[in-house]
Design an enzyme around this catalytic site. Structure first.
Site, PDB file in Angstrom:
ATOM      1  N   ASP B  28      21.110  19.962 -77.517  1.00 26.69           N
ATOM      2  CA  ASP B  28      21.465  20.514 -76.480  1.00 26.69           C
ATOM      3  C   ASP B  28      23.186  20.075 -77.441  1.00 26.69           C
ATOM      4  O   ASP B  28      23.504  19.128 -77.808  1.00 26.69           O
ATOM      5  CB  ASP B  28      22.435  19.762 -74.964  1.00 26.69           C
ATOM      6  CG  ASP B  28      23.150  20.628 -74.029  1.00 26.69           C
ATOM      7  OD1 ASP B  28      23.382  21.381 -74.744  1.00 26.69           O
ATOM      8  OD2 ASP B  28      23.807  19.411 -74.098  1.00 26.69           O
ATOM      9  N   GLU B  80      28.300   7.752-102.865  1.00 24.04           N
ATOM     10  CA  GLU B  80      26.440   7.268-103.569  1.00 24.04           C
ATOM     11  C   GLU B  80      24.917   8.142-103.699  1.00 24.04           C
ATOM     12  O   GLU B  80      24.630   8.731-103.311  1.00 24.04           O
ATOM     13  CB  GLU B  80      25.730   6.792-101.669  1.00 24.04           C
ATOM     14  CG  GLU B  80      26.812   7.511-100.322  1.00 24.04           C
ATOM     15  CD  GLU B  80      25.799   7.303 -99.194  1.00 24.04           C
ATOM     16  OE1 GLU B  80      26.836   6.303 -98.640  1.00 24.04           O
ATOM     17  OE2 GLU B  80      24.602   7.245 -98.365  1.00 24.04           O
ATOM     18  N   CYS B 112      29.283   3.587 -97.848  1.00 27.93           N
ATOM     19  CA  CYS B 112      30.146   4.710 -98.165  1.00 27.93           C
ATOM     20  C   CYS B 112      31.748   4.098 -98.409  1.00 27.93           C
ATOM     21  O   CYS B 112      32.761   3.989 -97.936  1.00 27.93           O
ATOM     22  CB  CYS B 112      30.537   4.894 -96.428  1.00 27.93           C
ATOM     23  SG  CYS B 112      29.386   5.785 -95.777  1.00 27.93           S
ATOM     24  N   ARG B 199      21.396   1.447 -83.907  1.00 29.23           N
ATOM     25  CA  ARG B 199      22.338   1.202 -82.790  1.00 29.23           C
ATOM     26  C   ARG B 199      22.619   0.248 -84.262  1.00 29.23           C
ATOM     27  O   ARG B 199      23.834  -0.962 -84.126  1.00 29.23           O
ATOM     28  CB  ARG B 199      22.022   0.858 -81.999  1.00 29.23           C
ATOM     29  CG  ARG B 199      21.591   2.246 -81.255  1.00 29.23           C
ATOM     30  CD  ARG B 199      22.153   2.079 -79.172  1.00 29.23           C
ATOM     31  NE  ARG B 199      22.939   0.941 -78.534  1.00 29.23           N
ATOM     32  CZ  ARG B 199      23.789   1.263 -78.283  1.00 29.23           C
ATOM     33  NH1 ARG B 199      24.101   3.112 -78.833  1.00 29.23           N
ATOM     34  NH2 ARG B 199      24.990   0.745 -77.983  1.00 29.23           N
ATOM     35  N   HIS B 234      37.207   4.134 -91.671  1.00 28.66           N
ATOM     36  CA  HIS B 234      36.372   4.911 -91.868  1.00 28.66           C
ATOM     37  C   HIS B 234      35.603   5.995 -90.891  1.00 28.66           C
ATOM     38  O   HIS B 234      35.379   5.663 -89.393  1.00 28.66           O
ATOM     39  CB  HIS B 234      34.674   3.396 -92.352  1.00 28.66           C
ATOM     40  CG  HIS B 234      34.147   4.721 -92.628  1.00 28.66           C
ATOM     41  ND1 HIS B 234      33.976   5.627 -93.412  1.00 28.66           N
ATOM     42  CD2 HIS B 234      31.906   4.409 -92.812  1.00 28.66           C
ATOM     43  CE1 HIS B 234      32.309   6.279 -93.680  1.00 28.66           C
ATOM     44  NE2 HIS B 234      31.778   5.761 -93.114  1.00 28.66           N
TER      45      HIS B 234
END
Ligand SMILES: [Zn+2]
Lengths: 382, 348, 150
Positions: B28, B80, B112, B199, B234
């Protein structure tokens, strides 16, 4: 210089000849010429070939072909000027005979393109590797740039281009050696797949296998081989920049104009005296540029000639009666010799349904790359 | 005081929307747009990579600095997605910009934060007096595995900063780096897509390191959040920088000008540097700016910067970040995206 | 492409170095030792501007194998303000939108790659000259706040 004549010709069918190798093709065409002349002796062989090294991985064609023709020992060398290799082979043979160095020389051309190689990439090696090919240029792409420049300068249309293909297929339909012995309509051309805009598939000559050969000797010895020799009255070559970006005018082929002018001067005739011509229509736009550069049409007017029939059989100056590269096929190294074969037949009255009656002077124009090299020969019936 | 003598950014002109990617995987779009706060992301063409982005951004940085390339003594590229596993990106960038051959060149990698890592080292080299100018670039053509959450964010772009001692557009007030070993996100040698700990990339990784670095540089400089006009964190997605900013006491007014992620995506090593470039496009003289990067693995670099009077005079010499984000762009389908990102198996 | 052949051309491919003839002023790109116009060997090395104008163009639909993934692509002859001409692709736009006379910027791009493991070959491509600064930029800037809160 001695006067030089073509006394015999041989040629294979042009097309996708899966069963024939590079050497098979050469032998068939060369043996055809030797048989026609009734000789099994040669002083030298010149093999026009663009890129056997890339197409089939074979270089050093001179001795290979001499050996397979049963002529090991004869001086034999491959000459290269991309798609003009055949024309250059004929010119080299002419010079050797005219100079008195040899009396009977075979000028041949051969290419085996359908053997699984990346044809687009190989043909592109005839343009500038560092400035054009590096950026993704292809041969159709480069001629498409010429077409766009011609359209901008002279108002040439896609339909004008299509008429060149239609006219040449009409001629090729009468040539039993042609790759495509069938007619086309402008609708078919204009609805064929885009190759490089504005050029479509049916604006492009095909990928072909084939070979052609002619025998040249001094005119005063021609009667040993034939009752109907054809004299080479003019031979000329010119070059231009390999890269299109370096041309003063992308819509005008300087090398074609220069080689034409030199050949006319040598032959002592002008374009109006030419009865039949074979020009290098690797793409439809090329025929338009070539007939303008050779003086068969005023600059900017070449685009009308196929549609009006001026360059068709029965017209003012029939161009590419063989079907041209478009319909007859374009085994690149063989093309220049195949043009000479067509004109040899035309000037000896041997062209059957395609015969231009009473033809005396014939002109062949063969070019390499995007016109970076051009060779013109003028032939006369005697 | 040493600082940024010139800056520049580059963002490829292709975009794919979050909706288009969601549709591909039967997700969705609304849920994802709200959850990640991502509208669209930049997509590199077949002809764009870390090197080409670095050259474009570097050229803009040199233009704004008005510095001759011959005076640049170091070129550092943080990414990277260096196009070569072995062979530096920086050598191509230096040659293309006319820098060198008397120049120190290195490629950096730290997920990053490779971009701010390059900035950190370039600044230190200039401060030490070892070189007059040092160019640092953060750029990436980020990869995210198909149907992974990263696929909605991983994008392409970057920013370049030319550090120098004289006449900076922005002074560097202070820096700090906070680093621990935290395997939250990685890509093994020879693997095509990165992997991550789900997570685990949040609390123990992004939030901990960004918070620690930011808190420590505030302590070190004695500054408070309200002293800053702009802050850049970031931006792995739209949400994380807003959450961390809020918890540290920063407002949307401070965050929004550098919050480029909703329409750019996460350009990995280029993310916070491009956010900083967007801030420099609008900052006024004497504005204080805070930037904290984050690199998985994990670490954060913080910089406290102060704009000078030269900044408004020079920024018009190259395109702004917003003009590239909102300027001419082409939307691609998932199929085109898969082709450009080489996710389709073709014959050699 | 073997790497020595690529490496040798770096000055013109990376920095658009060209030769300006000291006698007739003709600009040759890439550099030449002898001026094709007047045969002078008195050439000066210059760097071309990163902008130009499309003289003629095509869209390649049937590419060589190396460019299979990029077709169809626009290929154009571009003239720089110095009068140098170069053949480049026109990227970052619909190939059908390319036309003669169009103003372009030259951007550093990955031009080709030598198979899966070979070297990467860089150079320039043209892109439409996008507005920068002035009113066009101001207009884009005015949208800033909307986008930021999207
Ligand atoms: Zn000159």
């Amino acid at each position: 210089m001695r006067e030089v004549a073509i006394v015999a010709a041989g040629m294979t069918h042009f097309g996708e000849l899966w069963g024939a190798s590079l050497r098979d093709l050469f032998v068939e065409a060369a043996q055809g010429a030797l048989t026609a002349a009734g000789t099994d002796h040669l002083d030298a062989i010149y093999v026009g070939n663009m890129s056997a090294g890339q197409f089939v991985g074979q270089e050093h064609l001179g001795p290979l072909m001499a050996d397979h023709l049963g002529m090991a020992g004869v001086p034999s060398v491959r000459v290269e000027s991309a798609c003009a290799s055949g024309g250059v082979a004929l010119r080299t043979a002419f010079l050797e005979v005219a100079s008195g160095a040899s009396d009977l020389v075979l000028a041949a051309g051969v290419e085996k393109m359908n053997d699984g190689a990346d044809v687009t990439a190989i043909l592109a090696t005839a343009s500038d590797q560092e400035t054009e090919v590096y950026h993704g240029a292809t041969f159709p792409g480069l001629y498409a740039l010429i077409a766009r420049a011609h359209m901008a300068a002279h108002g040439t249309t896609e339909e004008d281009l299509a008429w060149v293909s239609v006219k040449n297929h009409r001629h090729g339909a009468l040539n039993e050696r042609a790759q495509f012995q069938r007619e086309l309509t402008t609708d078919q051309v204009l609805s064929s797949a885009l190759v490089s805009e504005p050029l479509r598939l049916l604006h492009c000559s095909p990928v072909s296998d084939g070979a052609a050969a002619v025998l040249v000797c001094p005119l005063d010895q021609a009667s040993k081989y034939t009752d109907h020799p054809v004299v080479i009255r003019g031979t000329a070559m010119a070059t231009a920049s390999l890269a299109l970006t370096d041309r003063r005018d992308m819509a005008f082929l300087d090398s074609v104009a220069a080689s034409g002018a030199r050949a006319y001067e040598m032959a002592g005739i002008g374009p109006e005296q030419v009865d039949v011509a074979e020009v290098h229509d690797c793409f439809s736009i090329a025929e338009i540029c070539c007939i303008e550069a050779l003086g068969f049409a005023p600059l900017g007017e070449g685009r009308h000639c196929a549609r009006t029939g001026e360059t068709a059989l029965g017209g003012r100056i029939p161009v590419n009666t063989s079907g041209g590269l478009k319909s007859k096929g374009h085994p690149v190294g063989a093309t220049g010799i195949a043009q000479a074969v067509e004109l040899f037949e035309q000037l000896t009255g041997a062209s059957g349904d395609r015969q231009v009656h009473g033809a005396e002077f014939g002109l062949a124009q063969n070019m390499g790359g995007t016109g970076a090299s051009s060779v013109v020969h003028i032939f006369q019936a005697v | 005081m040493a600082g940024i003598a010139g800056y520049g950014a580059f963002i490829p002109r292709r975009r794919i929307t979050t909706e288009e990617i969601a549709r591909q995987w039967g997700k969705d779009p609304g849920t994802i747009q709200r959850g990640l706060m991502l509208k669209e992301k930049s997509v590199p063409g077949f002809d764009e990579d870390t090197i080409t982005i670095s050259v474009a951004a570097g050229r803009a940085a040199l233009a704004r600095a008005g510095v001759s390339p011959s005076r640049v003594g170091a070129v550092y590229i943080g990414s990277e997605s260096h196009p070569y596993a072995v062979k530096p990106s920086g050598t191509v960038v230096a040659e293309a910009l006319g820098i060198g051959p008397e120049v120190h060149v290195a490629d950096f990698e730290f997920a990053c934060k490779a971009g701010t890592e390059a900035m950190f080292v370039a600044l230190a080299l200039v401060e030490s007096g070892r070189v007059d100018y040092a160019l640092a670039v953060g750029a990436d053509t980020s990869q995210g595995a198909p149907d992974d959450a990263l696929e909605y964010s991983a994008s392409a772009g970057g920013a370049a900063f030319l550090f120098g001692r004289d006449d900076p557009l922005v002074e560097v007030v202070d820096t700090i780096s906070f680093t621990t070993d935290t395997p939250d996100f990685w890509r093994r040698e020879g693997e095509f897509y990165p992997r991550h700990g789900g997570r685990f990339t949040g609390e123990p990784a992004y939030f901990k390191h960004v918070t620690e670095a930011t808190t420590r540089i505030l302590d070190k400089t004695g500054l408070k959040p309200e002293d800053f006009r702009f802050v850049v964190f970031h931006m792995p997605n739209g949400k994380f920088p807003l959450s961390v900013g809020k918890s540290l006491g920063f407002t949307r007014e401070q965050i929004d000008p550098g919050w480029v992620v909703p329409t750019m995506g996460n350009t990995y090593s280029g993310s916070s540097p491009t956010g900083l470039a967007a801030v420099l496009d609008v900052a006024d003289p004497d504005d204080l700016i805070l930037i904290t990067s984050f690199g998985s693995g994990a670490g954060s670099d913080s910089f406290v910067l102060r704009a000078t009077g030269l900044l408004p005079q020079r920024r018009g010499l190259a395109p702004s970040v917003r003009s590239m984000l909102d300027g001419p762009r082409r939307y691609v389908t998932y199929g085109e995206y898969a082709k450009y990102r080489e996710k389709i198996i073709v014959n050699d | 492409m073997p790497s020595p052949r690529y490496w040798r051309e770096i000055p013109s491919r990376y920095r658009l170095e060209a030769t300006r003839c000291g006698d007739c002023g003709r600009v040759s790109y890439p550099p030449r030792r002898i001026c094709p116009e007047c045969r002078s060997t008195d050439g000066e090395t210059i760097e071309l501007s990163h902008e130009g104008r499309v003289l003629t163009y095509t869209v390649v639909h049937v590419p060589p194998d190396d460019f299979l993934m990029e077709a169809p692509y626009a290929l154009a002859v571009v003239e720089t303000p110095e009068g140098a001409r170069m053949m480049v692709q026109v990227a970052d736009c619909d190939p059908a939108s390319v036309e003669a006379g169009m103003m372009v910027a030259l951007e550093f791009r990955l031009i080709r790659r030598e198979g899966k493991g070979g070297i990467l070959c860089y150079g320039y491509k043209a892109v439409p000259a996008y507005p920068m600064g002035g009113e066009a930029e101001a207009e884009l800037r005015s949208k800033e706040s909307e986008v930021a809160h999207a």
